[in-house]
Design an enzyme around this catalytic site. Structure first.
Site, short mmCIF file in Angstrom:
data_model
loop_
_atom_site.label_atom_id
_atom_site.label_comp_id
_atom_site.label_asym_id
_atom_site.label_seq_id
_atom_site.Cartn_x
_atom_site.Cartn_y
_atom_site.Cartn_z
N GLU A 210 -51.92 57.02 103.82
CA GLU A 210 -50.81 56.54 103.22
C GLU A 210 -51.13 57.09 101.72
O GLU A 210 -51.91 56.56 101.08
CB GLU A 210 -50.54 55.01 103.24
N CYS A 244 -46.97 53.38 94.89
CA CYS A 244 -46.91 54.52 95.43
C CYS A 244 -45.46 55.11 95.78
O CYS A 244 -45.38 56.29 95.97
CB CYS A 244 -47.83 54.58 96.77
#
Length: 472
Positions: A210, A244
């Site tokens: 990720e 993110c």
């Protein structure tokens, strides 16, 4: 217990109990809920101490609330997900039957980041445990108090062969990544993700990465600017941009720059009436990260970009406004940054937002596709044809339409990247499958006709295959 000894203990336990029953898995999830519910105040305090300024409200919403929602979803759906799945059998194998048996992988390693140090540590761990795995967690050294507290709480609630935490620096993380896990899950930067993938490859360990990237917010001419600016400001400034999936740059129809600047400034004032000393506005995590943000803005300014510092309590500013004690940095809009400058090439991970004008929708789509595929994409407007053009002609990990961030909170939507923003996904059922081996099982019938395909390949074989060619 040393890291390698802990791994060995988990490995042995995972092979001794191949497939933990539903009751064991549910109990492990229940203990995680007790861990966060019973120590919420201590977790809030640890995260705030690590950041300098980090509101308990932010930790409650972005870390603990998200975890509770995930744990509830896992508990509700786990009985169904664990069941074998019957599959249709082709005519040439009938009357055999077939099904898919879902089993744990074994020992899962999780390397988690500092920006949401509870959620991004415990969410993949919980999902892996729901799938029946043992878990070893390596949290970030940049949030040492939170990491130490997680280690202590996990020791209180789990046996080390079930779930354990390994503390340490980047060298420890590198050693951790080299362990022969059955699966390794990493959340962090693309640069470190490459190293993790390389270390895991030596053991043929499958990975879920990720990562991040430059997630665009595309504003259409059909937009309601005030609503879009508020949602972009929230998505960008949550945790001071250290997210993110934060909007990394805005693609804006040329000529609407003044409207966006005004609406964004108003949105910031609504969310954060003041920046400095505001407990709801997080610190930049370290002085090193702050120095990098300064350098990004300085490079853009030296190349001719117009810098707009947004601080409702500080008035109109064109110089960076940073509190050196708290590392709180006022939001920055950048107009006119040039291609090739780092602020348009690297993930920003802070409260700096470049605004890139476009003349046609094709130009905006080309700008997105010229970069590595992003982790998230945001589109704002009411023109459905324009929306569908952007969604159909770009590839990203996930999308929120007329909002930011919210797709990550939907447990039935897989969360993950694509290309340089990562590979693999988790959340909900997809997360369960990420940490599960789907074993194919065929049960042959006593009446099975497989012998018709045995040698010698004579007339009978040609007759059978000729018939099948007509059927298939």
């Amino acid at each position: 217990m040393p890291m390698h000894a802990l791994f060995d203990a988990q490995f042995r336990a995972s092979r001794a109990e191949i497939d933990p029953p539903l009751s064991v898995r549910r109990d492990r999830l229940h203990r995680m809920k007790k861990l966060i519910d019973g120590h919420g105040a201590a977790l809030h305090a640890a995260v705030e101490a690590d950041f300098g300024v980090r509101s308990p409200g932010l930790t409650e919403v972005a870390d603990l609330f998200v975890l509770r929602a995930m744990l509830g979803h896992l508990q509700r759906h786990l009985p169904r997900w664990m069941k074998p799945t019957r599959v249709a059998t082709p005519v040439y194998l009938q009357p055999a039957t077939a099904y898919i048996q879902r089993q744990p992988l074994g020992v899962v390693g999780v390397i988690s980041p500092w920006n949401y140090p509870i959620q991004l540590a415990l969410a993949p761990a919980a999902t892996a445990m729901a799938a029946g795995n043992r878990v070893m967690l390596k949290p970030s050294e940049l949030t040492p108090r939170t990491s130490a507290l997680l280690a202590e709480l996990v020791r209180q609630h789990y046996a080390p062969e079930e779930f354990c935490v390994i503390e340490g620096d980047a060298q420890v993380a590198a050693e951790f990544a080299s362990l022969p896990f059955d699966h390794l899950f990493f959340t962090g930067s693309t640069a470190v993700g490459r190293k993790v993938a390389a270390a895991a490859a030596a053991n043929l360990t499958p990975t879920t990465l990720e990562l991040g990237g430059k997630s665009p917010a595309v504003i259409d001419r059909s937009v309601t600017m005030g609503d879009a600016a508020l949602k972009i400001a929230h998505g960008k400034l949550l945790n001071a941009g250290q997210t993110c999936i934060a909007p990394d740059y805005v693609l804006l129809p040329r000529g609407m720059e003044a409207d966006f600047e005004r609406a964004f400034t108003q949105a910031v004032a609504r969310l954060f009436p003041k920046i400095m000393g505001n407990g709801d506005y997080a610190s930049v995590i370290t002085e090193r990260h702050l120095a990098r943000l300064r350098a990004l803005v300085d490079e853009a300014r030296s190349g001719g970009a117009r810098v707009v510092v947004v601080d409702p309590a500080g008035g109109a500013l064109n110089q960076l406004h940073i509190d050196p004690e708290t590392r709180q940095m006022a939001p920055v809009l950048l107009f006119g940054a040039q291609p090739g400058q780092r602020v348009l090439e690297e993930e920003i991970f802070g409260p700096v937002l470049p605004v890139v004008p476009y003349d046609t929708l094709d130009e905006a789509i080309e700008a997105i596709n010229a970069r590595p595929r992003p982790l998230a994409l945001y589109w704002f407007g009411s023109d459905i044809a324009s929306r569908d053009a952007v969604l159909n002609r770009t590839v990203s990990g996930g999308v929120s339409v007329n909002d930011t961030l919210m797709h990550i909170a939907h447990e039935n939507l897989p969360f993950g990247g694509v290309g340089e923003s990562g590979w693999g996904a988790y959340h909900g059922h997809r997360g369960f499958l990420t940490f599960t081996h789907e074993k194919s099982v065929l049960v042959q019938s006593r009446l099975g006709l497989g012998h018709l395909f045995y040698p010698p390949y004579g007339a009978r074989f040609r007759q059978v295959t000729g018939l099948l060619r007509k059927i298939l």
